[in-house]
Design a protein around this motif. Structure first.
Motif, PDB file in Angstrom:
ATOM      1  N   TYR A 217       0.852  -1.189   0.000  1.00  0.00           N
ATOM      2  CA  TYR A 217       0.000   0.000   0.000  1.00  0.00           C
ATOM      3  C   TYR A 217       0.886   1.237   0.000  1.00  0.00           C
ATOM      4  O   TYR A 217       1.730   1.405   0.899  1.00  0.00           O
ATOM      5  CB  TYR A 217      -0.899  -0.020   1.227  1.00  0.00           C
ATOM      6  N   PRO A 218       0.723   2.124  -0.971  1.00  0.00           N
ATOM      7  CA  PRO A 218       1.665   3.235  -1.110  1.00  0.00           C
ATOM      8  C   PRO A 218       1.585   4.248   0.017  1.00  0.00           C
ATOM      9  O   PRO A 218       2.543   4.976   0.259  1.00  0.00           O
ATOM     10  CB  PRO A 218       1.255   3.863  -2.450  1.00  0.00           C
ATOM     11  N   LEU A 219       0.452   4.311   0.743  1.00  0.00           N
ATOM     12  CA  LEU A 219       0.312   5.285   1.827  1.00  0.00           C
ATOM     13  C   LEU A 219       0.630   4.701   3.210  1.00  0.00           C
ATOM     14  O   LEU A 219       0.355   5.327   4.233  1.00  0.00           O
ATOM     15  CB  LEU A 219      -1.118   5.858   1.823  1.00  0.00           C
ATOM     16  N   GLU A 220       1.182   3.500   3.312  1.00  0.00           N
ATOM     17  CA  GLU A 220       1.531   2.885   4.598  1.00  0.00           C
ATOM     18  C   GLU A 220       2.663   3.684   5.272  1.00  0.00           C
ATOM     19  O   GLU A 220       3.488   4.305   4.593  1.00  0.00           O
ATOM     20  CB  GLU A 220       1.971   1.448   4.376  1.00  0.00           C
ATOM     21  N   VAL A 221       2.689   3.641   6.619  1.00  0.00           N
ATOM     22  CA  VAL A 221       3.674   4.397   7.394  1.00  0.00           C
ATOM     23  C   VAL A 221       4.374   3.437   8.372  1.00  0.00           C
ATOM     24  O   VAL A 221       3.713   2.601   8.999  1.00  0.00           O
ATOM     25  CB  VAL A 221       3.004   5.544   8.183  1.00  0.00           C
ATOM     26  N   CYS A 222       5.678   3.570   8.513  1.00  0.00           N
ATOM     27  CA  CYS A 222       6.449   2.785   9.491  1.00  0.00           C
ATOM     28  C   CYS A 222       6.723   3.654  10.726  1.00  0.00           C
ATOM     29  O   CYS A 222       7.294   4.749  10.600  1.00  0.00           O
ATOM     30  CB  CYS A 222       7.775   2.318   8.896  1.00  0.00           C
TER      31      CYS A 222
END
Length: 733
Positions: A62-67
């Motif tokens: 998913y391109p909008l995922e955040v770590c």
């Protein structure tokens, strides 16, 4: 045109080959992966170590995922760093660090887990990492340190080298003279004490202590006009000197270096003290006339700082000011002396046998020590057989005065010239000797008691056997008399054999409880006897006695043995320590506990007196209408006589014990001893010898015994005759 395409072809091939190589390289950053993440398998992203995706997925596209960062120090991981260490989270990682006041053995500052933990306490005092000024004393504690000021010095926090530093301001010691005492000698003494306070220098504390001890020694050697004061004023001055000297020495001694110190003054005043940083084991302080042994652990509370100090001051001249000082005994010791010496003890004027020895510690809370302190006092006078030795301390009272007391102190042993005492608190201690006139027991009373009780035991045994075996008199009344005789027999027997067995204390308490129960049971059976006599008189005009008989048979045993058991059980449960005294195995007579016996006795006597009066009233009013079976004059007189004898036996004799006071006490003691010791004789006389049926039964038994004896003699004579007749026959053969 075609030629232009051929010209671009080599560059395009190089570009495509480069892009393919980059795409095939595993884990290479990808423009579509978020921060703190990397590509995997060319198409997916994975968060870097120490981070996790917001959705919780390990691999994502998913391109909008955040770590986000993982907090290893919090749940659910909760990394444990070990003792004296804290966990610190940083972006993508964590580290452990020793808490303030601790450091790693290696000198490093950070580590990863408890397996690498070597945190240990830092001694800021020895390493110089503290902010205590030169006048303050640094004390290392676990994880930190504290700055300590000596006694009577004031703590101040002042800026020094841009840091708040603890310093101590010196305050001279003070000693306030007693109020309301006019004495030039005392004024001169306190003037010198004031001068010592003004000239005080911590570096010369030992010299100040020596000068102070010598000034006290001079005052006690030559008290001057102090001897002209009243006794109460002298006692107040002594209290001020004892307490003031302790307080001043307690403060001054804490400035001294570690180790012992012993000082002697010309007139005999001595000081022995010991300063020690580490409190380990026992400490013994010895002087020429006294020795003290205590444990270091009791001397300092966990919150106290600084060195521990213990001191012993001997002031032989203090006895001049403490002459005729009052003595207040502990309750238990007072009971022992009253029991031993009767009313002569209050006339005793105790005298001081040893020097007055004062004890002071760095810890002022010494009223309830965890373990007793042992004192050994030497004295020149050897106590005689009529002199009592007491371990006492000077108790400060209201108004600045005081008195001798014994609470919390007891004598362990005494020899010719020394006495060993133990106390659970600290103060000023001494040995008192009290001389008294020993009140010897009246030998005549002892003889009367033993002879009378022995005769009563014989009569009670004969009475019990009569009530048990004589069938002609079997009735409810006989059963009552039998139980009364058995209880009195056991009580008198236990009294004769065990009343003086005061050791061990538990056995003595059991004996006292048994005597309490048996005598109360005797009185209860006496009460039942009085009730039965009253019911018999009341029913003289009634032919049917069955209801009265059933009532007595049903309730007499539960009442006769149950009521005393309840009284003794309640008494023993409430105050068991009052069973048994140091001189005899009986109830304590000086705390009111004796009324657990006298109360029921007086109640029974009152009830029996009422039964007696009502019985006489019935006999007077209904004599003319008596039933024919009991209306003879002889039966009426016998019934009246038994009622009178019953009342006499049931309580009048014990009332004489209460009347043993005043001028008539000696005479009452003789009457009480004679009558009570012969109680069994009275029972045997009234209920056996004066009963016609019993006398007839005795005659039958006597005749039977004589007849049996005659038959035995005839048989013996016949045997002898046959033996003599057979002798010639044998000779002929």
């Amino acid at each position: 045109m075609r030629s232009r395409y051929f010209e671009l072809y080599p560059g395009l091939c190089v570009l495509l080959i480069s892009l393919g190589a980059i795409a095939r390289k595993a884990g290479a950053p990808c423009a579509r992966c978020p921060r703190n993440a990397h590509c995997t398998n060319a198409t997916f992203c994975r968060c870097d170590s120490g981070f996790t995706s917001l959705s919780g997925q390990t691999i994502f596209s998913y391109p909008l995922e955040v770590c986000i960062d993982i907090n290893e120090c919090g749940p659910p991981l909760n990394v444990f760093c070990g003792s004296f260490a804290d966990c610190h989270n940083v972006e993508g990682s964590h580290y452990c660090e020793c808490t303030s006041g601790y450091e790693l053995l290696s000198g490093e500052t950070k580590f990863k887990s408890n397996m690498e933990n070597t945190c240990q306490d830092v001694d800021e005092c020895s390493l110089g990492r503290h902010r205590c000024g030169n006048s303050a004393h640094c004390i290392n504690v676990r994880g930190s340190y504290k700055c300590y000021c000596y006694h009577d010095w004031v703590t101040r926090s002042m800026p020094l080298n841009d840091l708040n530093t603890t310093i101590c301001k010196e305050v001279p010691f003070s000693w306030t003279p007693p109020s309301g005492v006019n004495s030039q000698s005392l004024s001169n003494f306190f003037g010198k004490v004031q001068q010592l306070s003004q000239d005080f220098n911590p570096a010369l504390a030992k010299d100040t202590i020596q000068d102070l001890v010598q000034e006290v020694d001079k005052l006690l050697e030559k008290p001057g006009d102090l001897e002209k004061l009243t006794r109460s004023e002298q006692h107040c001055v002594a209290t001020n000197l004892l307490t003031g000297l302790e307080d001043v020495l307690r403060g001054l001694s804490q400035v001294l270096p570690n180790g012992p110190l012993t000082l002697h003054a010309p007139a005999g005043t001595e000081l022995s003290l010991k300063v020690q940083e580490q409190r380990v084991g026992n400490v013994t302080l010895g002087q020429s006339q006294a020795k003290m042994l205590l444990n270091w652990d009791m001397m300092q509370e966990s919150s106290d700082l600084g060195p521990s100090v213990v001191g012993l001051v001997s002031t032989p001249g203090m006895g001049k000011l403490l002459a005729e000082a009052p003595l207040v005994l502990d309750t238990k010791e007072q009971a022992v002396l009253n029991e031993t010496h009767k009313d002569l003890w209050h006339r005793v004027s105790p005298v001081l046998l040893s020097d007055v020895n004062s004890v002071f510690l760095s810890n002022k809370n010494t009223q309830n020590l965890s373990s007793p302190v042992t004192f050994i006092f030497k004295h020149q006078v050897i106590p005689g057989p009529r002199e009592e030795v007491l371990c006492v301390f000077w108790k400060h009272g209201q108004g600045g005065c005081g008195h001798w007391a014994t609470t919390g102190c007891w004598m362990v042993s005494t020899r010719d010239n020394s006495t060993t005492c133990q106390c659970t608190h600290l103060s000023s201690f001494a040995i008192l000797m009290a001389q008294y006139d020993v009140q010897e027991e009246d030998p005549a009373l002892a003889v009367i008691t033993y002879v009378g009780l022995s005769l009563s035991l014989l009569c009670l045994l004969l009475a019990a056997l009569t009530f048990l075996l004589c069938k002609a008199i079997q009735s409810t009344s006989t059963s009552l008399h039998l139980q009364l005789s058995l209880c009195l027999f056991l009580a008198h027997l236990l009294f004769l054999t065990a009343i003086d067995r005061t050791e061990p204390q538990v056995l003595c308490a059991i004996i006292a409880g048994a005597l309490h129960y048996l005598y109360l049971a005797s009185f209860t059976w006496m009460l039942l006897g009085g009730l039965h006599l009253f019911l018999t008189a009341r029913n003289l005009t009634v032919v049917n006695y069955s209801s009265m008989s059933r009532f007595m048979k049903k309730f007499m045993f539960p009442v006769g043995y149950g009521v005393p058991a309840v009284i003794v059980a309640i008494s023993a449960a409430s105050r068991p320590h009052l069973y048994g005294t140091p001189t005899r195995c009986w109830l304590d007579t000086y705390t009111g506990f004796i009324w657990t016996f006298l109360g029921p006795v007086c109640t029974i006597f009152t009830i029996n007196l009422a039964f007696f009066l009502m019985t006489f009233w019935i006999l007077k009013n209904k004599l003319s209408s008596l039933n024919s079976d009991v209306s003879t004059l002889q039966s009426t007189r016998m019934l009246t006589f038994k009622a009178t004898a019953q009342l006499f036996i049931l309580g009048c004799t014990w009332c004489l014990g209460i009347l043993q006071v005043g001028p008539a006490a000696h005479a009452m003691a003789y009457l009480f001893t004679i009558i009570n010791s012969l109680q069994g004789v009275f029972i045997f006389l009234v209920y056996c010898l004066l009963s016609q049926q019993v006398r007839e039964q005795y005659r039958k038994w006597w005749k039977g015994v004589k007849k049996t004896k005659a038959k035995s003699e005839n048989y013996t004579l016949s045997s002898r005759v046959l033996s003599d007749d057979s002798k010639p026959s044998m000779e002929e053969l």
